[in-house]
Design a protein around this motif. Structure first.
Motif, PDB file in Angstrom:
ATOM      1  N   ALA A  22      52.358  61.448  74.736  1.00  0.00           N
ATOM      2  CA  ALA A  22      51.276  62.148  74.057  1.00  0.00           C
ATOM      3  C   ALA A  22      50.112  62.255  75.033  1.00  0.00           C
ATOM      4  O   ALA A  22      49.619  61.248  75.540  1.00  0.00           O
ATOM      5  CB  ALA A  22      50.846  61.406  72.804  1.00  0.00           C
ATOM      6  N   VAL A  23      49.698  63.470  75.311  1.00  0.00           N
ATOM      7  CA  VAL A  23      48.626  63.731  76.268  1.00  0.00           C
ATOM      8  C   VAL A  23      47.388  64.152  75.494  1.00  0.00           C
ATOM      9  O   VAL A  23      47.453  65.069  74.667  1.00  0.00           O
ATOM     10  CB  VAL A  23      49.044  64.846  77.257  1.00  0.00           C
ATOM     11  CG1 VAL A  23      47.942  65.114  78.252  1.00  0.00           C
ATOM     12  CG2 VAL A  23      50.340  64.482  77.951  1.00  0.00           C
ATOM     13  N   THR A  24      46.264  63.479  75.748  1.00  0.00           N
ATOM     14  CA  THR A  24      45.039  63.863  75.056  1.00  0.00           C
ATOM     15  C   THR A  24      44.439  65.089  75.723  1.00  0.00           C
ATOM     16  O   THR A  24      44.481  65.242  76.938  1.00  0.00           O
ATOM     17  CB  THR A  24      44.002  62.724  75.068  1.00  0.00           C
ATOM     18  OG1 THR A  24      43.682  62.416  76.404  1.00  0.00           O
ATOM     19  CG2 THR A  24      44.521  61.504  74.349  1.00  0.00           C
ATOM     20  N   LEU A  25      43.886  65.967  74.905  1.00  0.00           N
ATOM     21  CA  LEU A  25      43.277  67.190  75.400  1.00  0.00           C
ATOM     22  C   LEU A  25      41.783  67.020  75.647  1.00  0.00           C
ATOM     23  O   LEU A  25      41.131  67.918  76.153  1.00  0.00           O
ATOM     24  CB  LEU A  25      43.498  68.331  74.400  1.00  0.00           C
ATOM     25  CG  LEU A  25      44.966  68.687  74.133  1.00  0.00           C
ATOM     26  CD1 LEU A  25      45.044  69.724  73.028  1.00  0.00           C
ATOM     27  CD2 LEU A  25      45.606  69.203  75.394  1.00  0.00           C
ATOM     28  N   GLY A  26      41.262  65.880  75.283  1.00  0.00           N
ATOM     29  CA  GLY A  26      39.829  65.642  75.424  1.00  0.00           C
ATOM     30  C   GLY A  26      39.116  66.099  74.168  1.00  0.00           C
ATOM     31  O   GLY A  26      39.495  67.072  73.534  1.00  0.00           O
ATOM     32  N   GLY A  27      38.142  65.360  73.783  1.00  0.00           N
ATOM     33  CA  GLY A  27      37.394  65.707  72.582  1.00  0.00           C
ATOM     34  C   GLY A  27      38.123  65.278  71.324  1.00  0.00           C
ATOM     35  O   GLY A  27      39.217  64.727  71.357  1.00  0.00           O
ATOM     36  N   ARG A  28      37.485  65.539  70.212  1.00  0.00           N
ATOM     37  CA  ARG A  28      38.045  65.163  68.910  1.00  0.00           C
ATOM     38  C   ARG A  28      37.930  66.342  67.954  1.00  0.00           C
ATOM     39  O   ARG A  28      37.120  67.239  68.141  1.00  0.00           O
ATOM     40  CB  ARG A  28      37.294  63.965  68.341  1.00  0.00           C
ATOM     41  CG  ARG A  28      37.471  62.727  69.209  1.00  0.00           C
ATOM     42  CD  ARG A  28      36.800  61.522  68.583  1.00  0.00           C
ATOM     43  NE  ARG A  28      36.971  60.351  69.421  1.00  0.00           N
ATOM     44  CZ  ARG A  28      37.937  59.451  69.262  1.00  0.00           C
ATOM     45  NH1 ARG A  28      38.811  59.581  68.289  1.00  0.00           N
ATOM     46  NH2 ARG A  28      38.014  58.414  70.071  1.00  0.00           N
ATOM     47  N   ASP A  29      38.771  66.316  66.915  1.00  0.00           N
ATOM     48  CA  ASP A  29      38.711  67.383  65.921  1.00  0.00           C
ATOM     49  C   ASP A  29      37.605  67.081  64.908  1.00  0.00           C
ATOM     50  O   ASP A  29      36.871  66.099  65.040  1.00  0.00           O
ATOM     51  CB  ASP A  29      40.075  67.589  65.253  1.00  0.00           C
ATOM     52  CG  ASP A  29      40.543  66.386  64.446  1.00  0.00           C
ATOM     53  OD1 ASP A  29      39.781  65.417  64.293  1.00  0.00           O
ATOM     54  OD2 ASP A  29      41.688  66.435  63.959  1.00  0.00           O
ATOM     55  N   HIS A  30      37.482  67.901  63.894  1.00  0.00           N
ATOM     56  CA  HIS A  30      36.388  67.741  62.928  1.00  0.00           C
ATOM     57  C   HIS A  30      36.520  66.487  62.077  1.00  0.00           C
ATOM     58  O   HIS A  30      35.554  66.046  61.459  1.00  0.00           O
ATOM     59  CB  HIS A  30      36.284  68.992  62.036  1.00  0.00           C
ATOM     60  CG  HIS A  30      37.480  69.203  61.163  1.00  0.00           C
ATOM     61  ND1 HIS A  30      38.654  69.754  61.629  1.00  0.00           N
ATOM     62  CD2 HIS A  30      37.675  68.949  59.855  1.00  0.00           C
ATOM     63  CE1 HIS A  30      39.531  69.829  60.633  1.00  0.00           C
ATOM     64  NE2 HIS A  30      38.959  69.349  59.552  1.00  0.00           N
ATOM     65  N   THR A  38      52.288  66.693  72.545  1.00  0.00           N
ATOM     66  CA  THR A  38      53.465  65.924  72.916  1.00  0.00           C
ATOM     67  C   THR A  38      54.233  66.668  73.994  1.00  0.00           C
ATOM     68  O   THR A  38      54.527  67.845  73.858  1.00  0.00           O
ATOM     69  CB  THR A  38      54.370  65.696  71.695  1.00  0.00           C
ATOM     70  OG1 THR A  38      53.614  65.055  70.677  1.00  0.00           O
ATOM     71  CG2 THR A  38      55.557  64.816  72.057  1.00  0.00           C
ATOM     72  N   ALA A  39      54.552  65.959  75.081  1.00  0.00           N
ATOM     73  CA  ALA A  39      55.321  66.550  76.181  1.00  0.00           C
ATOM     74  C   ALA A  39      56.640  65.808  76.298  1.00  0.00           C
ATOM     75  O   ALA A  39      56.682  64.577  76.253  1.00  0.00           O
ATOM     76  CB  ALA A  39      54.535  66.436  77.480  1.00  0.00           C
ATOM     77  N   HIS A  40      57.726  66.558  76.424  1.00  0.00           N
ATOM     78  CA  HIS A  40      59.065  65.988  76.554  1.00  0.00           C
ATOM     79  C   HIS A  40      59.590  66.193  77.964  1.00  0.00           C
ATOM     80  O   HIS A  40      59.268  67.173  78.625  1.00  0.00           O
ATOM     81  CB  HIS A  40      60.037  66.635  75.563  1.00  0.00           C
ATOM     82  CG  HIS A  40      59.647  66.456  74.148  1.00  0.00           C
ATOM     83  ND1 HIS A  40      59.697  65.248  73.507  1.00  0.00           N
ATOM     84  CD2 HIS A  40      59.187  67.336  73.239  1.00  0.00           C
ATOM     85  CE1 HIS A  40      59.290  65.395  72.265  1.00  0.00           C
ATOM     86  NE2 HIS A  40      58.969  66.650  72.078  1.00  0.00           N
TER      87      HIS A  40
END
Length: 60
Positions: A22-30, A38-40
């Motif tokens: 699981a790779v974080t994209l940075g930041g958070r949602d609302h 998710t990368a396989h």
């Protein structure tokens, strides 16, 4: 009587068994949750095990 154990699964040489991350994209949602993707592993398609090849060289 001999104990027969099943052979251990072959670990994918490309990802060493860590097939999904699981790779974080940075930041958070609302709601405050981290945004992740998710990368396989492209070699084993997220299974973590290597496939055995048959005589013709195709994946079994």
């Amino acid at each position: 009587m001999a104990h027969h154990s099943s052979p251990s699964p072959r670990i994918c040489p490309a990802c060493d068994g860590f097939a999904s991350v699981a790779v974080t994209l940075g930041g958070r949602d609302h709601r405050g949750h981290l945004r992740t993707v998710t990368a396989h592993c492209p070699a084993c398609h997220g299974t973590g095990t290597a496939r055995r090849r048959n005589r013709e060289g195709a994946c079994a």
